[in-house]
Design an enzyme around this catalytic site. Structure first.
Site, PDB file in Angstrom:
ATOM      1  CG  ASN A   1      -1.543   1.302   1.544  1.00  0.00           C
ATOM      2  OD1 ASN A   1      -2.479   1.720   0.872  1.00  0.00           O
ATOM      3  ND2 ASN A   1      -1.024   2.004   2.556  1.00  0.00           N
TER       4      ASN A   1
ATOM      5  CE1 TYR B   1       1.002   7.763  -6.087  1.00  0.00           C
ATOM      6  CE2 TYR B   1      -0.455   8.405  -7.879  1.00  0.00           C
ATOM      7  CZ  TYR B   1      -0.261   7.832  -6.632  1.00  0.00           C
ATOM      8  OH  TYR B   1      -1.350   7.335  -5.936  1.00  0.00           O
TER       9      TYR B   1
ATOM     10  CE  LYS C   1       0.344   4.196  -6.649  1.00  0.00           C
ATOM     11  NZ  LYS C   1       0.155   3.183  -5.609  1.00  0.00           N
TER      12      LYS C   1
ATOM     13  CB  VAL D   1      -9.380   7.626  -1.032  1.00  0.00           C
ATOM     14  CG1 VAL D   1      -9.884   7.214   0.337  1.00  0.00           C
ATOM     15  CG2 VAL D   1      -9.613   6.513  -2.050  1.00  0.00           C
TER      16      VAL D   1
HETATM   17  N1  LIG Z   1      -5.959   8.662  -1.492  1.00  0.00           N
HETATM   18  C1  LIG Z   1      -6.220   8.549  -2.781  1.00  0.00           C
HETATM   19  O1  LIG Z   1      -7.031   9.303  -3.319  1.00  0.00           O
HETATM   20  C2  LIG Z   1      -5.544   7.499  -3.629  1.00  0.00           C
HETATM   21  C3  LIG Z   1      -5.913   7.436  -4.962  1.00  0.00           C
HETATM   22  C4  LIG Z   1      -5.335   6.477  -5.785  1.00  0.00           C
HETATM   23  C5  LIG Z   1      -4.400   5.586  -5.253  1.00  0.00           C
HETATM   24  N2  LIG Z   1      -4.061   5.676  -3.937  1.00  0.00           N
HETATM   25  C6  LIG Z   1      -3.074   4.702  -3.448  1.00  0.00           C
HETATM   26  O2  LIG Z   1      -3.509   4.135  -2.221  1.00  0.00           O
HETATM   27  C7  LIG Z   1      -2.382   3.897  -1.384  1.00  0.00           C
HETATM   28  C8  LIG Z   1      -2.558   4.629  -0.068  1.00  0.00           C
HETATM   29  O3  LIG Z   1      -2.716   6.018  -0.368  1.00  0.00           O
HETATM   30  P1  LIG Z   1      -3.064   7.087   0.730  1.00  0.00           P
HETATM   31  O4  LIG Z   1      -3.877   8.109   0.064  1.00  0.00           O
HETATM   32  O5  LIG Z   1      -3.540   6.444   1.964  1.00  0.00           O
HETATM   33  O6  LIG Z   1      -1.612   7.712   0.974  1.00  0.00           O
HETATM   34  P2  LIG Z   1      -1.074   8.490   2.251  1.00  0.00           P
HETATM   35  O7  LIG Z   1       0.034   9.328   1.768  1.00  0.00           O
HETATM   36  O8  LIG Z   1      -2.204   9.129   2.969  1.00  0.00           O
HETATM   37  O9  LIG Z   1      -0.513   7.309   3.160  1.00  0.00           O
HETATM   38  C9  LIG Z   1       0.569   6.535   2.738  1.00  0.00           C
HETATM   39  C10 LIG Z   1       1.170   5.834   3.936  1.00  0.00           C
HETATM   40  O10 LIG Z   1       2.417   5.293   3.504  1.00  0.00           O
HETATM   41  C11 LIG Z   1       3.424   5.753   4.370  1.00  0.00           C
HETATM   42  N3  LIG Z   1       4.677   5.902   3.643  1.00  0.00           N
HETATM   43  C12 LIG Z   1       4.983   6.856   2.721  1.00  0.00           C
HETATM   44  N4  LIG Z   1       6.252   6.717   2.321  1.00  0.00           N
HETATM   45  C13 LIG Z   1       6.741   5.638   2.998  1.00  0.00           C
HETATM   46  C14 LIG Z   1       8.011   4.995   3.014  1.00  0.00           C
HETATM   47  N5  LIG Z   1       9.038   5.437   2.259  1.00  0.00           N
HETATM   48  N6  LIG Z   1       8.176   3.927   3.814  1.00  0.00           N
HETATM   49  C15 LIG Z   1       7.143   3.476   4.592  1.00  0.00           C
HETATM   50  N7  LIG Z   1       5.947   4.048   4.628  1.00  0.00           N
HETATM   51  C16 LIG Z   1       5.739   5.111   3.837  1.00  0.00           C
HETATM   52  C17 LIG Z   1       2.943   7.079   4.914  1.00  0.00           C
HETATM   53  O11 LIG Z   1       3.599   7.433   6.120  1.00  0.00           O
HETATM   54  C18 LIG Z   1       1.459   6.814   5.074  1.00  0.00           C
HETATM   55  O12 LIG Z   1       1.176   6.216   6.327  1.00  0.00           O
HETATM   56  C19 LIG Z   1      -1.158   4.361  -2.162  1.00  0.00           C
HETATM   57  O13 LIG Z   1      -0.599   3.265  -2.849  1.00  0.00           O
HETATM   58  C20 LIG Z   1      -1.741   5.351  -3.149  1.00  0.00           C
HETATM   59  O14 LIG Z   1      -0.951   5.486  -4.293  1.00  0.00           O
HETATM   60  C21 LIG Z   1      -4.609   6.621  -3.118  1.00  0.00           C
END
Ligand SMILES: NC(=O)c1ccc[n+]([C@@H]2O[C@H](COP(=O)([O-])OP(=O)(O)OC[C@H]3O[C@@H](n4cnc5c(N)ncnc54)[C@H](O)[C@@H]3O)[C@@H](O)[C@H]2O)c1
Length: 270
Positions: free
Chosen positions: A113, A178, A182, A211
């Site tokens: 994730n 990014y 992806k 999200v």
């Molecule tokens: N939120 C969205 O709208 C959205 C949309 C499409 C895809 N995503 C994908 O869903 C997943 C979660 O996204 P999110 O929105 O919760 O992201 P976020 O940035 O809110 O959370 C990501 C988490 O990963 C941790 N993290 C970041 N870099 C890190 C590293 N180098 N080592 C360890 N941990 C690390 C952060 O501390 C955080 O807890 C990701 O893969 C993201 O690409 C999210």
């Protein structure tokens, strides 16, 4: 025509109650590892699996948020365990993953994730920045999978879920590295699904739309959010629990013939 508020906590709560109603007996006591589990969608994943009675281990770079999450889940059937680990340090990640496998007594489910959607423009990208972005958004998903799959094979099967993104399908601005990562995540899923299928290891991509996490709220103004909602077929804001609901299904035995594909949770965003 119903009226919708964008950041409607009542709607969020209703979704939480509705989605958490599904129980998956096959997930109870399963050993689940989540990367980037301290906040955002990852936090929702840790909570959702813990609420199914799974044993959850997670890594993140945010120690304080992780400690708060573990505290909040104090009533869980199994208290989640946390390891401070930067996923872009693949050697350290290998050690952390093995440590979690040992602590949980194995790994049945891996949720790749962790990611970081920092913005950048073409002329500012250096080779070092390229490596760092690919590392945090793609490379660790391969190596985390490599670290746990022998245990899954020994157990007779397992599940790997990779978090993709709608972004590159839409071609959003200032997110080239990014989005390249992806796009690669979907290739990774299809490759590993083929290679690990004979060992009953299922591999899928979950593709979230936008999200409403704390970090996303940094990027979007209320007008920006309104644009997203307008482009979605469904008129509401996705919450981490909506992504977790798909992850629970795909990780459960109910999805035993689901592998090698992309599963979208985006409200129909086009
Ligand atoms: N939120 C969205 O709208 C959205 C949309 C499409 C895809 N995503 C994908 O869903 C997943 C979660 O996204 P999110 O929105 O919760 O992201 P976020 O940035 O809110 O959370 C990501 C988490 O990963 C941790 N993290 C970041 N870099 C890190 C590293 N180098 N080592 C360890 N941990 C690390 C952060 O501390 C955080 O807890 C990701 O893969 C993201 O690409 C999210």
């Amino acid at each position: 025509m119903p009226h919708h508020t964008l950041a409607d906590p009542a709607a969020g709560q209703a979704a939480q109650t509705r989605l958490m109603a599904a129980r998956y007996p096959s997930l109870r006591d399963k050993r689940v590892i989540v990367t980037g589990g301290a906040s955002g969608i990852g936090e929702g994943l840790v909570e959702a699996f813990a609420s199914q009675g799974a044993q959850v281990g997670f890594v993140d770079i945010q120690a304080e948020a992780a400690a708060g999450l573990v505290l909040r889940l104090g009533e869980a059937h199994h208290l989640p365990v946390f390891r401070l680990q930067d996923v872009s340090d693949v050697e350290g990640l290998g050690v952390a993953m093995q440590g979690l496998v040992d602590e949980l007594g194995g790994c049945d489910v891996l949720v790749n994730n962790a990611a970081s959607d920092d913005r950048h423009v073409l002329e500012d990208v250096t080779p070092a920045y390229w490596d760092e972005r690919i590392s945090v958004n793609l490379k660790h998903k391969f190596f985390a999978s490599q670290a746990v799959w022998p245990d899954m094979k020994a157990n007779g099967g397992g599940v790997i879920l990779n978090l993709g993104s709608i972004s590159w399908h839409l071609g959003l601005d200032e997110l080239a590295l990014y989005q390249i990562s992806k796009a690669g995540v979907e290739g990774l899923t299809r490759s590993l699904a083929r290679e690990l299928g004979p060992y009953n290891i299922r591999v899928n991509t979950i593709i979230p739309g936008n999200v409403q996490t704390e970090r996303q709220m940094r990027w979007y103004t209320p007008e920006g959010e309104a644009e997203i909602v307008a482009a979605q077929c469904l008129k509401g804001r996705l919450q981490p629990v909506d992504i977790a609901a798909m992850a629970l299904f795909l990780a459960s035995d109910d999805a035993r013939f689901c592998t090698g594909h992309e599963y979208w949770v985006d409200g129909g965003w086009r």
